[in-house]
Design a protein around this motif. Sequence first.
Motif, mmCIF file in Angstrom:
data_model
loop_
_atom_site.group_PDB
_atom_site.id
_atom_site.type_symbol
_atom_site.label_atom_id
_atom_site.label_comp_id
_atom_site.label_asym_id
_atom_site.label_seq_id
_atom_site.Cartn_x
_atom_site.Cartn_y
_atom_site.Cartn_z
ATOM 1 N N TYR A 142 0.931 -1.061 -0.048
ATOM 2 C CA TYR A 142 0.065 0.243 0.072
ATOM 3 C C TYR A 142 0.970 1.192 0.227
ATOM 4 C CZ TYR A 142 -3.548 -3.374 1.576
ATOM 5 O OH TYR A 142 -4.291 -4.356 1.663
ATOM 6 N N SER A 143 0.537 2.249 -0.935
ATOM 7 C CA SER A 143 1.189 3.488 -0.696
ATOM 8 C C SER A 143 0.933 4.048 0.795
ATOM 9 C CB SER A 143 0.750 4.508 -1.678
ATOM 10 O OG SER A 143 -0.722 4.810 -1.368
ATOM 11 N N ARG A 144 1.734 4.997 1.101
ATOM 12 C CA ARG A 144 1.740 5.550 2.601
ATOM 13 C C ARG A 144 0.459 6.406 2.642
ATOM 14 N NH1 ARG A 144 7.031 8.418 4.175
ATOM 15 N NH2 ARG A 144 7.803 6.561 3.452
ATOM 16 N N SER A 145 0.011 6.914 1.644
ATOM 17 C CA SER A 145 -1.338 7.534 1.651
ATOM 18 C C SER A 145 -2.540 6.990 2.166
ATOM 19 C CB SER A 145 -1.454 8.553 0.516
ATOM 20 O OG SER A 145 -1.468 7.809 -0.583
ATOM 21 N N VAL A 146 -2.534 5.676 1.612
ATOM 22 C CA VAL A 146 -3.756 4.742 1.731
ATOM 23 C C VAL A 146 -3.525 3.805 2.868
ATOM 24 C CG1 VAL A 146 -4.548 5.419 -0.377
ATOM 25 C CG2 VAL A 146 -3.248 3.030 0.212
ATOM 26 N N GLU A 147 -2.166 3.507 3.218
ATOM 27 C CA GLU A 147 -2.160 2.320 4.319
ATOM 28 C C GLU A 147 -3.069 2.677 5.667
ATOM 29 O OE1 GLU A 147 2.096 1.776 5.223
ATOM 30 O OE2 GLU A 147 1.522 -0.299 5.556
ATOM 31 N N GLY A 148 -3.534 1.458 6.003
ATOM 32 C CA GLY A 148 -4.419 1.780 7.070
ATOM 33 C C GLY A 148 -5.705 2.123 6.784
ATOM 34 N N ARG A 149 -6.362 2.390 5.552
ATOM 35 C CA ARG A 149 -7.428 2.758 5.404
ATOM 36 C C ARG A 149 -8.144 1.901 4.131
ATOM 37 N NH1 ARG A 149 -8.624 7.727 3.042
ATOM 38 N NH2 ARG A 149 -6.196 7.704 2.061
ATOM 39 N N PHE A 150 -7.249 1.518 3.193
ATOM 40 C CA PHE A 150 -7.655 0.660 2.147
ATOM 41 C C PHE A 150 -6.999 -0.884 2.177
ATOM 42 C CE2 PHE A 150 -7.536 4.046 -1.660
ATOM 43 C CZ PHE A 150 -8.181 4.804 -0.781
ATOM 44 N N THR A 151 -7.777 -1.668 1.887
ATOM 45 C CA THR A 151 -7.426 -3.218 1.842
ATOM 46 C C THR A 151 -7.744 -3.883 0.290
ATOM 47 O OG1 THR A 151 -8.242 -3.232 4.206
ATOM 48 C CG2 THR A 151 -7.898 -5.474 3.110
ATOM 49 N N ILE A 152 -6.501 -4.378 -0.127
ATOM 50 C CA ILE A 152 -6.578 -5.076 -1.542
ATOM 51 C C ILE A 152 -6.816 -6.653 -0.866
ATOM 52 C CG2 ILE A 152 -4.263 -5.493 -1.615
ATOM 53 C CD1 ILE A 152 -4.449 -4.752 -4.619
ATOM 54 N N SER A 153 -7.757 -7.418 -1.752
ATOM 55 C CA SER A 153 -7.842 -8.665 -1.626
ATOM 56 C C SER A 153 -7.961 -9.548 -2.966
ATOM 57 C CB SER A 153 -8.887 -9.186 -0.626
ATOM 58 O OG SER A 153 -10.378 -8.505 -1.131
ATOM 59 N N GLN A 154 -7.984 -10.908 -3.030
ATOM 60 C CA GLN A 154 -8.145 -11.497 -4.324
ATOM 61 C C GLN A 154 -9.107 -12.633 -4.227
ATOM 62 O OE1 GLN A 154 -4.286 -12.491 -6.014
ATOM 63 N NE2 GLN A 154 -3.756 -13.459 -4.136
ATOM 64 N N ASP A 155 -9.841 -13.187 -5.106
ATOM 65 C CA ASP A 155 -10.766 -13.930 -4.856
ATOM 66 C C ASP A 155 -9.831 -15.385 -5.185
ATOM 67 O OD1 ASP A 155 -12.732 -14.016 -8.221
ATOM 68 O OD2 ASP A 155 -10.465 -14.356 -7.598
ATOM 69 N N ASN A 156 -10.614 -16.535 -5.020
ATOM 70 C CA ASN A 156 -9.817 -17.999 -5.040
ATOM 71 C C ASN A 156 -9.409 -18.099 -6.406
ATOM 72 O OD1 ASN A 156 -10.349 -18.380 -2.462
ATOM 73 N ND2 ASN A 156 -11.969 -19.576 -2.534
ATOM 74 N N THR A 157 -10.015 -17.604 -7.479
ATOM 75 C CA THR A 157 -9.613 -17.963 -8.664
ATOM 76 C C THR A 157 -8.057 -16.820 -9.214
ATOM 77 O OG1 THR A 157 -10.764 -16.207 -9.908
ATOM 78 C CG2 THR A 157 -11.827 -18.284 -9.480
ATOM 79 N N LYS A 158 -8.047 -15.981 -8.265
ATOM 80 C CA LYS A 158 -6.863 -15.088 -8.505
ATOM 81 C C LYS A 158 -7.190 -14.151 -9.807
ATOM 82 C CE LYS A 158 -4.730 -17.052 -4.917
ATOM 83 N NZ LYS A 158 -3.475 -17.697 -5.127
ATOM 84 N N ASN A 159 -8.348 -14.023 -10.391
ATOM 85 C CA ASN A 159 -8.637 -12.974 -11.499
ATOM 86 C C ASN A 159 -9.461 -12.159 -11.249
ATOM 87 O OD1 ASN A 159 -7.267 -14.695 -13.445
ATOM 88 N ND2 ASN A 159 -8.900 -16.168 -13.708
ATOM 89 N N THR A 160 -9.804 -11.771 -9.973
ATOM 90 C CA THR A 160 -10.601 -10.584 -9.312
ATOM 91 C C THR A 160 -9.902 -10.124 -8.145
ATOM 92 O OG1 THR A 160 -12.770 -11.551 -10.438
ATOM 93 C CG2 THR A 160 -12.833 -9.870 -8.790
ATOM 94 N N VAL A 161 -9.559 -8.968 -8.129
ATOM 95 C CA VAL A 161 -9.337 -8.269 -6.992
ATOM 96 C C VAL A 161 -10.362 -7.299 -6.519
ATOM 97 C CG1 VAL A 161 -6.711 -8.646 -7.313
ATOM 98 C CG2 VAL A 161 -7.667 -6.712 -8.285
#
Length: 131
Positions: free
Chosen positions: A59-78
Amino acid sequence: DVQLIESGGGSVQPGGSLRLSCTRSESTPGGSDMGWYRQGGGNECTLVSRISDDGHTYYSRSVEGRFTISQDNTKNTVHLQMNSLKPEDTAVYICAAGALYSIPLGWNCNEARDKVKRLYWAQGTQIAVTS
């Protein structure tokens, strides 16, 4: 050709939340990482967050702690869950896929497009944080 389809953009008041999603139509040759860059009014297009195939996140410093990235089991959707949004988060958010972890953190979108092969980009979706 690989296509990246984004969804979830829109407008929200400061302090609110939004969730972006990005799905790729097929595997991306050269790398399986996915993530988002953003470009807001006159500013450079910079990296917001990225996730590798094995789940390593940045995460960039400006969004760390506020944004969360995740992916589904297929790894084709984030997904990018954006909480505690601020007016300065207003930007066009652009999903990208490929060897994102090979890109130096200081590079903007244009440098990445010019210097890294087989990166794929979505059209971008507008996020507006305004009262």
